[in-house]
Write a protein that holds these residues in place. Structure first.
Motif, mmCIF file in Angstrom:
data_model
loop_
_atom_site.group_PDB
_atom_site.id
_atom_site.type_symbol
_atom_site.label_atom_id
_atom_site.label_comp_id
_atom_site.label_asym_id
_atom_site.label_seq_id
_atom_site.Cartn_x
_atom_site.Cartn_y
_atom_site.Cartn_z
ATOM 1 N N ASN A 11 32.879 -11.661 33.781
ATOM 2 C CA ASN A 11 32.955 -10.599 32.779
ATOM 3 C C ASN A 11 31.989 -10.839 31.620
ATOM 4 O O ASN A 11 31.553 -9.888 30.969
ATOM 5 N N GLU A 12 31.668 -12.085 31.370
ATOM 6 C CA GLU A 12 30.747 -12.417 30.267
ATOM 7 C C GLU A 12 29.365 -12.774 30.810
ATOM 8 O O GLU A 12 28.666 -13.620 30.270
ATOM 9 N N TRP A 13 28.967 -12.105 31.886
ATOM 10 C CA TRP A 13 27.751 -12.503 32.588
ATOM 11 C C TRP A 13 26.494 -12.358 31.755
ATOM 12 O O TRP A 13 25.538 -13.132 31.925
ATOM 13 N N ARG A 14 26.452 -11.395 30.837
ATOM 14 C CA ARG A 14 25.227 -11.217 30.054
ATOM 15 C C ARG A 14 24.926 -12.459 29.213
ATOM 16 O O ARG A 14 23.788 -12.923 29.149
ATOM 17 N N ALA A 15 25.925 -12.971 28.543
ATOM 18 C CA ALA A 15 25.720 -14.176 27.736
ATOM 19 C C ALA A 15 25.542 -15.410 28.611
ATOM 20 O O ALA A 15 24.759 -16.314 28.287
ATOM 21 N N ASN A 16 26.249 -15.432 29.750
ATOM 22 C CA ASN A 16 26.201 -16.612 30.610
ATOM 23 C C ASN A 16 24.879 -16.754 31.354
ATOM 24 O O ASN A 16 24.446 -17.869 31.654
ATOM 25 N N VAL A 17 24.236 -15.619 31.692
ATOM 26 C CA VAL A 17 22.977 -15.682 32.441
ATOM 27 C C VAL A 17 21.923 -16.470 31.671
ATOM 28 O O VAL A 17 21.232 -17.345 32.218
ATOM 29 N N TRP A 18 21.793 -16.203 30.388
ATOM 30 C CA TRP A 18 20.774 -16.897 29.597
ATOM 31 C C TRP A 18 21.110 -18.373 29.440
ATOM 32 O O TRP A 18 20.219 -19.226 29.428
ATOM 33 N N LEU A 19 22.373 -18.691 29.356
ATOM 34 C CA LEU A 19 22.768 -20.090 29.283
ATOM 35 C C LEU A 19 22.467 -20.809 30.597
ATOM 36 O O LEU A 19 22.012 -21.960 30.607
ATOM 37 N N ILE A 20 22.692 -20.128 31.712
ATOM 38 C CA ILE A 20 22.389 -20.721 33.022
ATOM 39 C C ILE A 20 20.888 -20.929 33.182
ATOM 40 O O ILE A 20 20.436 -21.970 33.698
ATOM 41 N N VAL A 21 20.076 -19.957 32.747
ATOM 42 C CA VAL A 21 18.613 -20.110 32.818
ATOM 43 C C VAL A 21 18.170 -21.314 31.993
ATOM 44 O O VAL A 21 17.321 -22.105 32.418
ATOM 45 N N GLU A 22 18.755 -21.455 30.819
ATOM 46 C CA GLU A 22 18.439 -22.622 29.982
ATOM 47 C C GLU A 22 18.796 -23.924 30.702
ATOM 48 O O GLU A 22 18.028 -24.891 30.686
#
Length: 422
Positions: A11-22
């Protein structure tokens, strides 16, 4: 619990995607540094092929023509210089604290100038790229070269006395061999003299592979040509190697230097310097050690940056979830369960990031970007598993540490206060 954690993370994929890329980028960088350090440590632990303990290198020079003590020998200068140098070597060998003395050119341990030549096998198309060295027979014992299986030091010394060159072991898969022959095949074949291809010679024996320095990963194929003492033309590139008795090493440098002017000067020839091979080793390795220290510093900086970055990110996320934490605690959740939920979320994202990061790491490992001086053969599943495991463990520690502190602070807030603020 696991299903709820996964649903909340999606549900919080927008914020999580950038953290995963980092995490993917940082994980690849941390793996590269881990692999660099692994390769250098593994390389340093490889056998060098020699033993320079209790060993010194002496350099000789000639007086310049303008010197007050210079003697003009005219046409006999070469012969006289040869006799003077051999006399000095003999005098050094007679010292009671000396075990062995040898003469060499390009065959000194930690000597990094590459005297490369091509060795052609007679009646064959095989060509071998060799590291050309010159030695006296005593040099094998002086610097502790190791004979290959099936040979003894005595046999190899005798081969050099008979004018037969030696080589280090190699197989036909070596990148320095253009052909199908290995080192053992050459023992029964004649090869062309690297200095005069009109002459053919027979290889007299084999030594174990020899490295140039401790941190160099590649074993060049070394070719040891015996020095003809009767035809020697002494030049400064020749070095005198001295192995002293272990019990006498502590006093050897001072006593030798005290006798240097009196006992080891002949005509225009004199000993200009003497230094232990331990000092030569440190000098040869110094540049590589500086680079390793830089990588260690970068690794520490990277880990601190990751820790602070993750702590800042999860601090913000945890602060936003303070009411959620308060509700969980009001409903009976323990500190341990809340901690487990928050850290599990971070580790879940790390697990997702690890998959593409490992694919990147595999390619970097396969292309041997960290191999010292371009040697081949370091790529292995074991190496990759070790460095990848260390990277995942470090990243997991950074994620857990980055989450623990803000979570700890959030749980110190009373639930009523947190809900009232909301």
């Amino acid at each position: 619990m696991k299903r709820k954690l996964l649903r909340q993370t999606l549900n919080e994929w927008r914020a999580n995607v950038w953290l995963i890329v980092e995490m993917i980028i940082v994980s690849a960088i941390v793996w590269y540094i881990n692999d660099y350090l692994y390769v250098h440590v593994a390389t340093r632990l490889e056998p060098t092929g020699f033993d320079t303990s209790h060993t010194y290198m002496a350099e000789f020079r000639y007086l310049p023509e303008g010197s007050r003590r210079y003697t003009d020998y005219g046409e006999a200068a070469t012969e006289r210089n040869r006799a003077d140098l051999l006399s000095i070597i003999k005098a050094i060998r007679q010292r009671p604290d000396v075990e062995e003395v040898s003469l060499s050119a390009g065959a000194e341990p930690y000597f990094q100038n590459f005297y490369g030549r091509r060795l052609n096998v007679a009646d064959d198309t095989t060509e071998i790229s060799i590291y050309y060295r010159q030695t006296s027979p005593e040099h094998l014992r002086t610097v502790g070269y190791q004979p290959a299986e099936g040979f003894t030091i005595g046999q190899l010394e005798e081969a050099l006395r008979q004018g037969k060159p030696l080589m280090t072991e190699f197989d036909n898969s070596s990148p320095h061999v253009s052909g199908h022959l290995s080192s053992t095949d050459l023992l029964n074949r004649r090869v062309k003299n690297p200095r005069d291809t009109s002459m053919t010679i027979t290889i007299g024996g084999l030594l174990k592979p020899v490295k140039r320095t401790n941190i160099e990963s590649e074993y060049f194929i070394s070719y040891f040509e015996p020095i003809d003492m009767d035809q020697l033309e002494p030049r400064p590139n020749y070095k005198i190697n001295i192995r002293v008795k272990p019990e006498a090493e502590s006093r050897f440098p001072d006593s030798f230097n005290a006798d240097r002017e009196r006992l080891y000067r002949r005509g225009n020839t004199y000993i200009s310097d003497i230094k232990p091979y331990s000092q030569i080793r440190d000098t040869a390795d110094s540049d590589n050690m500086v680079t390793i220290r830089k990588y260690v510093a970068v690794m520490v900086f990277m880990l601190v940056s990751v820790f602070l970055g993750l702590m800042g990110t999860f601090w913000f996320r945890t602060q936003q979830r303070t009411p959620e934490i308060a509700i969980r605690k009001v409903n009976g959740a323990t500190d341990r369960s809340v901690f487990g939920r928050l850290i599990s979320e971070g580790l879940l994202m790390l697990a997702v990031a690890t998959i593409p990061a490992l694919l990147i790491d595999w390619q970097l490992c396969h292309y041997e970007l960290n191999t010292v001086y371009g040697a081949q053969g370091y790529f292995s599943p074991g190496r990759f598993a070790l460095t990848a495991g260390a990277t995942v463990a470090l990243m997991a520690l950074m994620v857990a540490g980055g989450i623990w502190f803000p979570a700890y602070k959030a749980m110190r807030i009373e639930p009523a206060r947190a809900l009232a603020d909301e």
